[in-house]
Design a protein around this motif. Structure first.
Motif, mmCIF file in Angstrom:
data_model
loop_
_atom_site.group_PDB
_atom_site.id
_atom_site.type_symbol
_atom_site.label_atom_id
_atom_site.label_comp_id
_atom_site.label_asym_id
_atom_site.label_seq_id
_atom_site.Cartn_x
_atom_site.Cartn_y
_atom_site.Cartn_z
ATOM 1 N N GLN A 236 -37.492 14.648 -13.762
ATOM 2 C CA GLN A 236 -36.285 15.163 -14.398
ATOM 3 C C GLN A 236 -36.234 16.653 -14.139
ATOM 4 O O GLN A 236 -37.230 17.268 -13.786
ATOM 5 C CB GLN A 236 -36.330 14.914 -15.912
ATOM 6 N N GLN A 237 -35.071 17.234 -14.313
ATOM 7 C CA GLN A 237 -34.989 18.687 -14.326
ATOM 8 C C GLN A 237 -35.178 19.158 -15.759
ATOM 9 O O GLN A 237 -34.620 18.554 -16.694
ATOM 10 C CB GLN A 237 -33.641 19.172 -13.781
ATOM 11 N N THR A 238 -35.976 20.207 -15.932
ATOM 12 C CA THR A 238 -36.288 20.685 -17.271
ATOM 13 C C THR A 238 -36.662 22.153 -17.203
ATOM 14 O O THR A 238 -36.798 22.732 -16.115
ATOM 15 C CB THR A 238 -37.420 19.842 -17.893
ATOM 16 N N ASP A 239 -36.849 22.762 -18.381
ATOM 17 C CA ASP A 239 -37.182 24.188 -18.444
ATOM 18 C C ASP A 239 -38.553 24.453 -19.037
ATOM 19 O O ASP A 239 -38.922 25.613 -19.281
ATOM 20 C CB ASP A 239 -36.120 24.947 -19.243
ATOM 21 N N PHE A 240 -39.340 23.402 -19.282
ATOM 22 C CA PHE A 240 -40.678 23.471 -19.883
ATOM 23 C C PHE A 240 -40.629 23.892 -21.353
ATOM 24 O O PHE A 240 -41.688 24.071 -21.972
ATOM 25 C CB PHE A 240 -41.611 24.399 -19.114
ATOM 26 N N VAL A 241 -39.445 24.052 -21.917
ATOM 27 C CA VAL A 241 -39.289 24.447 -23.319
ATOM 28 C C VAL A 241 -39.020 23.239 -24.202
ATOM 29 O O VAL A 241 -39.518 23.146 -25.327
ATOM 30 C CB VAL A 241 -38.158 25.482 -23.470
ATOM 31 N N LEU A 242 -38.234 22.287 -23.697
ATOM 32 C CA LEU A 242 -37.990 21.015 -24.356
ATOM 33 C C LEU A 242 -38.028 19.918 -23.299
ATOM 34 O O LEU A 242 -37.956 20.192 -22.092
ATOM 35 C CB LEU A 242 -36.649 21.007 -25.088
ATOM 36 N N ASP A 243 -38.116 18.700 -23.738
ATOM 37 C CA ASP A 243 -38.116 17.544 -22.840
ATOM 38 C C ASP A 243 -36.659 17.238 -22.513
ATOM 39 O O ASP A 243 -36.035 16.372 -23.122
ATOM 40 C CB ASP A 243 -38.808 16.367 -23.537
ATOM 41 N N HIS A 245 -34.653 16.121 -19.777
ATOM 42 C CA HIS A 245 -34.073 14.998 -19.036
ATOM 43 C C HIS A 245 -32.709 15.361 -18.468
ATOM 44 O O HIS A 245 -31.756 14.597 -18.538
ATOM 45 C CB HIS A 245 -34.003 13.738 -19.905
ATOM 46 N N TRP A 246 -32.635 16.565 -17.868
ATOM 47 C CA TRP A 246 -31.445 16.992 -17.155
ATOM 48 C C TRP A 246 -31.421 16.375 -15.766
ATOM 49 O O TRP A 246 -32.459 16.020 -15.198
ATOM 50 C CB TRP A 246 -31.450 18.508 -16.996
ATOM 51 N N ASP A 247 -30.220 16.294 -15.183
ATOM 52 C CA ASP A 247 -30.122 15.977 -13.766
ATOM 53 C C ASP A 247 -30.354 17.256 -12.968
ATOM 54 O O ASP A 247 -30.526 18.347 -13.527
ATOM 55 C CB ASP A 247 -28.781 15.320 -13.437
ATOM 56 N N PHE A 248 -30.330 17.147 -11.642
ATOM 57 C CA PHE A 248 -30.657 18.301 -10.800
ATOM 58 C C PHE A 248 -29.431 19.120 -10.407
ATOM 59 O O PHE A 248 -29.530 20.023 -9.568
ATOM 60 C CB PHE A 248 -31.464 17.850 -9.585
ATOM 61 N N ALA A 249 -28.298 18.839 -11.064
ATOM 62 C CA ALA A 249 -27.149 19.733 -10.958
ATOM 63 C C ALA A 249 -27.292 20.893 -11.940
ATOM 64 O O ALA A 249 -26.525 21.856 -11.885
ATOM 65 C CB ALA A 249 -25.852 18.972 -11.226
#
Length: 304
Positions: A236-243, A245-249
């Motif tokens: 998933q795309q993420t920011d390491f701050v929360l889980d 589960h973003w897409d890669f857009a």
């Protein structure tokens, strides 16, 4: 082509279809015609294993039929978000734990009827404490009972003809396992299961810095230390701050090319990798399809 550069199998978890493309007649066309994929991980957000037998049998037949007609391989089925919201096999009420065990048994039966050889997901969560503190481990008795249930579930999966069961580690102290050491201990304790238990780590779980510490969240240790028991991965795309589960857009900290390089360097490849993304229910369908098209193309290119 060298073995090190062999393509990494890439597919998508069907969690994005929830309340949208809910029937196999719909999601198979989205996967094949819009995303250009032929590998999926089914989600039990689309089918409740507790539905009446006749309904389950009809839906299992449709899943098997439409997947075969579309040339789609269903690698595995995961429990989905709906069932994950319950405490499952670690609920404080033993009767609820029994129900959760039966739920999984029926999930195995559905998977077998649908031609899906593997089932998995997170196993459960203990209740929170009144003072808000979180322990470093679940109680030994709870853990022992969980392992006993996993052995029973392995026997039931074997009776249904399944080939593999999955545990998905999560970044919560109330769930199990959430560390590499816990994951290794669990895999050792279920090593004699009638159907083998394996791990499906998630890129947004192992990198969750609020749990593991600033700069400490990383997938490489999970992959290197547990490579022998990892046979599927969620990305998933993420920011390491929360889980997230973003897409890669969406901009984030996961680079697909670096991810592919890490999978190969740690020996995880050629285990399949599944994009697992979730959207708010009010999010419009067209923007989701466009984001998934772009994400799938980006990841396909990175994994070839």
């Amino acid at each position: 082509m060298s073995e090190a550069a062999a393509p990494i199998p890439f597919g998508i978890n069907l969690g994005f279809c929830v309340k949208r493309w809910v029937s196999p007649e719909l999601w198979t066309r989205v996967v094949r015609e819009r995303l250009g994929l032929d590998l999926v991980q089914f989600s039990f957000d689309l089918v409740d294993p507790m539905w009446p037998d006749a309904v389950l049998e009809r839906h299992a037949g449709a899943v098997r039929r439409e997947a075969q007609a579309s040339g789609i391989t269903i690698h595995s089925a995961f429990i989905g978000l709906a069932h994950y919201t319950f405490n499952q096999l670690l609920h404080p009420d033993p009767a609820v734990r029994d129900y959760a065990e039966e739920w999984l048994g029926r999930a195995y039966r559905f998977a077998a009827m649908a031609g899906i050889p593997r089932v998995g997901g997170p196993l459960g969560a203990i209740a929170s404490r009144l003072d808000g503190t979180e322990a470093e481990a679940i109680e030994p008795a709870d853990y022992a009972e969980l392992i006993a249930r996993m052995h029973r579930l392995g026997a039931r999966a074997g009776a249904e003809g399944l080939s593999e069961l999955y545990v998905e580690p999560t970044p919560l102290r109330r769930e199990w396992p959430w560390t590499i050491a816990q994951a290794r201990q669990m895999m050792n304790d279920v090593a004699g299961s009638a159907v083998p238990w394996r791990l499906c780590p998630d890129w947004g779980h192992g990198t969750f810095e609020p749990l593991y510490g600033p700069g400490e969240g990383a997938m490489e240790p999970w992959f290197r230390e547990l490579a022998d028991v990892i046979t599927a991965v969620h990305i998933q795309q993420t920011d390491f701050v929360l889980d997230r589960h973003w897409d890669f857009a969406v901009p984030g900290k996961v680079d697909p090319l670096e991810a592919a390089k890490l999978l190969r360097a740690t020996g995880i490849a050629p285990a399949p990798v599944f994009l697992e993304v979730f959207y708010p229910f009010e999010h419009d369908d067209m923007s989701i399809l466009k984001a998934l098209e772009a994400s799938s193309a980006l990841l396909r290119q990175a994994f070839v």
